[in-house]
Write an enzyme that holds these catalytic residues in place. Structure first.
Site, PDB file in Angstrom:
ATOM      1  CB  CYS A  94     -15.419  -3.895 -20.805  1.00  0.00           C
ATOM      2  SG  CYS A  94     -16.013  -2.274 -20.347  1.00  0.00           S
ATOM      3  CG  HIS A 387     -12.356   0.366 -23.004  1.00  0.00           C
ATOM      4  ND1 HIS A 387     -12.474  -0.906 -23.674  1.00  0.00           N
ATOM      5  CD2 HIS A 387     -13.141   0.539 -21.910  1.00  0.00           C
ATOM      6  CE1 HIS A 387     -13.316  -1.643 -22.834  1.00  0.00           C
ATOM      7  NE2 HIS A 387     -13.877  -0.961 -22.018  1.00  0.00           N
ATOM      8  CB  CYS A 417     -12.792  -4.994 -15.029  1.00  0.00           C
ATOM      9  SG  CYS A 417     -12.278  -3.413 -15.785  1.00  0.00           S
TER      10      CYS A 417
END
Length: 431
Positions: A94, A387, A417
């Protein structure tokens, strides 16, 4: 703090992104390559930058296509670029888009590049579907057979179970635990309530809706033209819910622990398609070409924890390292962007930064600092906006740099994160 040679400070001069869309919706038939190319073309156009000025292209992608595994190279082969620009694609889960940007910054500091196009893209509508290993071997044997009988004989070994597709899972290979299950575990272990999580989600939607209405978010978005006649124009993220409420969020059922859980589809980021791109330049080059810098990348840090512990706590370790490398304290920050994979993850890391126990664990004389929501995720976050794994980091850099300019803030922080127990933090400084 790292001493950077005169004129070699890496500065962000511009950034854009596509709309972020829930997977299976607007971009269901669009590849990550098409999204990345679209963002890159528009960024060059808006910045009035000739492609020949770019020294390197770096993009992040987490779930690559087997047909185009080096996404960055496909971007660098746009007609706007000479075909001699080197390019590579990276994967830090990510945090991939942010990692692409700090890699660009490193190349500039080392005097190996003056201008880098960096960013990321993801299409979770277009994930590779795999066969079982046994069926793959059957297909290989059939392709190698020298006769029709040999090919038919190989294919005759196929059994119904061989035709069951294998889809990539958003889970840790080392533990088999999904990110959602990890977030659920973190909520329980850290005492994060369902109401707290839903309030974070509500704030995300409210602020994203407000930033969309006042034009701050649309200014960063490249319109997408879809449909047969290119008549379907998308100019906004389709996950933002201006009309949601705490009551509506409270009515959603837990997803990962249906009996005792608190993580829902409402307080977690959705699977999303999208792309984002940023131009990073050496400060001396930017000023020579007449580009006013938005911000410089003052420092960054990456950390990792045991994935079997609290998977998404990497930022608890990365943020204090990035602040130390920047020579700053939490109180120096004027804006903060925390990636919202899950509200439980956001609140767990916030809890750690403000905890004396965690400070001792990190070897710090005092807690990192208390989060002020008045300066945190002021334009919403990933829960509302979405996302796309490879693109989020570049979105955060663009949003933070622009908002720092609007508010005349000197220092801003990004916290992300990432799968694998990793965390990335970056400090931006207004130039």
């Amino acid at each position: 703090m790292l001493t950077i040679p005169a004129g070699r400070r890496p500065v962000v001069v511009a950034g854009v992104r596509t709309p972020f869309a829930k997977s299976g919706t607007i971009f269901k038939d669009v590849s990550a390559m098409a999204l990345a190319r679209h963002a890159a073309k528009e960024l060059l156009y808006r910045a009035d930058l000739a492609g020949a000025e770019v020294d390197e292209v770096i993009f992040g992608q987490v779930v690559p296509s087997v047909l185009a595994p080096n996404l960055a190279r496909e971007v660098s082969l746009l007609p706007q670029f000479p075909r001699t620009i080197p390019a590579y694609t990276l994967n830090r889960a990510c945090a991939s888009g942010a990692q692409a940007i700090v890699n660009a910054a490193d190349q500039i500091v080392l005097n190996r590049a003056d201008i880098v196009l960096a960013g990321g893209a993801e299409s979770l509508s277009d994930i590779p579907i795999l066969h079982s290993r046994r069926f793959s071997q059957i297909l290989v044997d059939a392709s190698r057979a020298r006769s029709l009988g040999g090919r038919l004989g190989a294919l005759a070994r196929t059994r119904p179970r061989d035709l069951v597709p294998v889809t990539p899972a958003i889970a840790e290979p080392s533990t088999g635990e999904s990110m959602g299950q990890s977030a659920e575990k973190m909520a329980k272990e850290n005492g994060i309530s369902r109401e707290e999580q839903d309030r974070v989600a509500l704030l995300s939607h409210q602020r994203a809706a407000a930033a969309t209405a006042d034009g701050r978010i649309p200014a960063e978005i490249v319109p997408w033209f879809g449909g047969r006649g290119m008549e379907e124009v998308t100019t906004a993220d389709n996950g933002v819910r201006a009309d949601t409420s705490l009551e509506a969020l409270a009515g959603l059922k837990p997803v990962f622990d249906r009996r005792y859980g608190s993580v829902t589809a409402g307080n977690a980021s959705p699977l999303t398609d999208g792309a984002a791109a940023v131009i990073v330049m050496a400060e001396e080059k930017a000023r020579a070409l007449g580009y006013p810098p938005l911000a410089t990348i003052r420092s960054y840090a990456v950390a990792a924890v045991d994935p079997g512990w609290q998977l998404l706590m990497g930022p608890a370790f990365a943020v204090p390292r990035a602040l130390e490398r920047a020579g700053l304290s939490w109180s120096d920050l004027g804006l903060v962007e925390i990636h919202e994979a899950f509200a439980a993850q956001v609140l767990s890391n916030i809890q750690a930064w403000g905890s004396p126990d965690w400070a001792r664990r990190l070897g710090l004389p005092a807690p990192v600092g208390e989060v002020d929501w008045d300066i945190t995720n002021v334009m919403g976050g990933s829960i509302a906006i979405g996302h796309p794994f490879g693109a989020t980091g570049a979105r955060l850099v663009t949003t933070l740099a622009n908002e720092m300019r609007r508010r005349d803030v000197q220092f801003g922080l990004i916290s992300i994160c990432a799968q694998g127990g990793m965390g990335l933090a970056m400090v931006l400084e207004r130039v």
